[in-house]
Motif scaffolding. Structure first.
Motif, PDB file in Angstrom:
ATOM      1  N   HIS A 113       0.711  -1.289  -0.266  1.00  0.00           N
ATOM      2  CA  HIS A 113      -0.244  -0.003  -0.546  1.00  0.00           C
ATOM      3  C   HIS A 113       0.753   1.090  -0.012  1.00  0.00           C
TER       4      HIS A 113
ATOM      5  N   ASN B   3       0.549   3.711   1.408  1.00  0.00           N
ATOM      6  CA  ASN B   3       0.453   4.137   2.903  1.00  0.00           C
ATOM      7  C   ASN B   3       1.133   3.172   3.671  1.00  0.00           C
TER       8      ASN B   3
ATOM      9  N   ARG C 196      -0.341   1.416   7.258  1.00  0.00           N
ATOM     10  CA  ARG C 196      -0.876   0.254   6.445  1.00  0.00           C
ATOM     11  C   ARG C 196      -0.669  -1.398   6.021  1.00  0.00           C
TER      12      ARG C 196
ATOM     13  N   GLU D 254      -2.054  -4.500   7.754  1.00  0.00           N
ATOM     14  CA  GLU D 254      -3.167  -3.755   8.003  1.00  0.00           C
ATOM     15  C   GLU D 254      -3.846  -5.279   7.377  1.00  0.00           C
TER      16      GLU D 254
END
Length: 530
Positions: A214, A216, A219, A222
């Motif tokens: 991802h 980001n 994350r 997650e």
């Protein structure tokens, strides 16, 4: 007195009708053009995202397959040498440093003791590990690509291993490489280089709904629940969808499955970014059309003082400005005085500009802006034409060999130049009725109407030779691979024909690239039976 009042009222009525009808027609024409082209852009962006996600999924499978091959070769080298510490240390360093596939490499024996590791900074040599990847590799005694987990050193990683057997077939342990998900790696670069820089992004989830990649980094790892799109990926579904992401942004999404691992690859582009070219183009149409429209109304106001019937006829024409026959109707107006004649010219200018700009908009939306070849919309239009005419055709699926290397070595500007050179080759070799198109990054298709596979193969071979023999500035010589299929000889379904062409393209890649492969149904059936 009554006549004067009647004359004044008629002049106002003419002006009112001309202004109102002109505005309504212009706005309606622009709204209709915008709505149609907007929908086409959305569909094209959805299709492009799916193609991109599918390509990344296949590339990810290729990366993992290549990584497993490295480990398989090393396992053969290490067979019978697990007691030679210098050999083990040299081998793990070689695997890690020879390519950038792995962040770390280790050799583990059957008791789960680490015999060697690279880099040594991990300080796990001599330890017995009980991480999920190690235990799964020991349990399966076969090649393993693990689900993401946190290692002993605290890294979120994917564990790739290959078993080591003795010459007698005894299981001795395994050699493994790790790919860190929160640090730079080959997999990270592979997924992170997106072809749009406008808020588009890629993310990848495994079968347990855990984020493998991802943009980001916070994350990563997650687990994502209550997400309909990820529900579809977990079920093995592929396709396109319009969604609203976690930040409330409307996204055009394509998603595909990496078959080797079952990971889902999702490519997303903001709706506003996909529609930005259309907004800019419509603004240009407005700017270019507006002066002519204003001129028309000024002339109408000036001329309406002394004329009635010619203006009424012109006003009727203004109410149907977006009709195909409007120009002819205005030409037929008998402007028997100078003022009416000039108004007639101005209206014809406005109608011509409006229709011309809309035609240009439609043409631009059917062309690839970089190469000038057709895009997927022009490809679909050609297929519909062939279907209506019940016309046979051959498909040439074309891909530039090692194009990613060109981009990585020389930059995307040089890569664009290579694409333009290849587009010129395609344009020169095509006949009047042939349809050359660019359908992806370095992927091209040529439709050859009324052409059977034998002739199509000759055309493809001539194209391949011309490309191979030509020097391109900066890059030098490039090569292409070509897959050929034919409708309806190979299949009655157009989608299946294109699929056969893609299969032949990948077969050309597998057989060494820079070659032409022709689909042969009899051979394909025999291979399937075998």
């Amino acid at each position: 007195m009554d006549k004067n009042n009647c004359s004044v009222d008629l002049r106002k009525l003419i002006l009112m009708l001309s202004i109102v009808s002109g505005l309504v027609i212009v706005v309606s024409a622009f709204y209709a053009a915008y709505s149609v082209q907007r929908q086409q852009l959305i569909q094209a962006s959805l299709a492009n995202n799916y193609v991109y996600a599918d390509k990344l999924a296949k590339t990810t499978d290729d990366f993992l397959g290549s990584a497993q091959q490295q480990l398989m070769f090393s396992a053969a080298v290490l067979s019978g040498k697990l007691n030679d510490k210098s050999t083990l240390a040299s081998e793990v360093d070689r695997i890690r440093l020879q390519t950038d596939s792995f962040n770390s490499v280790l050799i583990v024996d059957v008791t789960t003791e680490v015999l060697a590791t690279s880099p040594e900074a991990l300080q796990i040599t001599g330890l017995k590990l009980s991480t999920p990847g190690v235990l799964e590799s020991i349990r399966q005694r076969a090649p393993v690509i693990s689900n993401p987990y946190v290692s002993t050193a605290g890294n979120l990683l994917i564990f790739i291993s290959h078993p080591i057997f003795s010459g007698n077939g005894d299981y001795l342990g395994f050699v493994a490489g790790t790919v860190y998900l929160k640090k730079k790696s080959a997999l990270h670069r592979l997924l992170g280089e997106h072809y749009h820089k406008d808020g588009s992004y890629i993310y990848v989830v495994d079968q347990n709904r855990r984020l493998i990649y991802h943009p980001n980094a916070a994350r990563l790892g997650e687990t994502v629940d209550n997400n309909p799109l990820i529900d579809r990926l977990v079920q093995g579904d592929e396709g396109e969808s319009i969604i609203v992401n976690s930040e409330g942004v409307e996204m055009l999404t394509g998603f595909a499955i990496a078959r080797k691992t079952g990971w889902g690859v999702v490519a997303q582009r903001p709706m506003r970014a996909a529609l930005a070219p259309l907004d800019n183009l419509m603004q240009q149409v407005v700017y270019k059309t507006l002066p002519a429209v204003i001129l028309c109304f000024v002339v109408i106001v000036w001329s309406a003082k002394k004329i009635s019937m010619p203006l009424r006829m012109l006003a009727d024409g203004a109410q149907r400005m977006n009709d195909d026959g409007t120009e002819k109707n205005i030409q037929n107006v008998k402007s028997w005085y100078f003022e009416a004649q000039e108004l007639k010219k101005a209206m014809l200018l406005g109608v011509g500009l409006l229709h011309g700009n809309i035609r240009k908009l439609r043409e631009d939306l059917h062309k690839d802006p970089l190469t000038g070849l057709g895009n997927r919309r022009s490809l679909d239009a050609a297929l519909q034409k062939f279907k209506n005419l019940q016309m046979d055709f051959s498909v040439l699926s074309i891909d530039i060999d090692y194009f990613k290397t060109v981009n990585d070595t020389h930059g995307h500007d040089v890569g664009d130049t290579v694409l333009q050179h290849l587009a010129q080759f395609l344009s020169h070799i095509c006949r009047v009725d042939d349809v050359p198109c660019r359908v992806g990054g370095e992927e091209f298709i040529i439709l050859l109407p009324g052409t059977h596979k034998v002739d199509a193969a000759k055309i493809a071979e001539r194209l391949r030779q011309n490309v191979e023999a030509t020097e391109i500035p900066v890059v030098g010589k490039i090569t292409i691979s070509v897959g050929i299929s034919c409708y309806p000889e190979d299949a009655r379904d157009v989608f299946a024909v294109f699929k056969h062409g893609d299969e032949m393209l990948y077969q050309a890649k597998r057989h060494g690239r820079n070659r032409v492969e022709v689909f042969r149904p009899a051979r394909a059936d025999a291979e399937a039976s075998a």
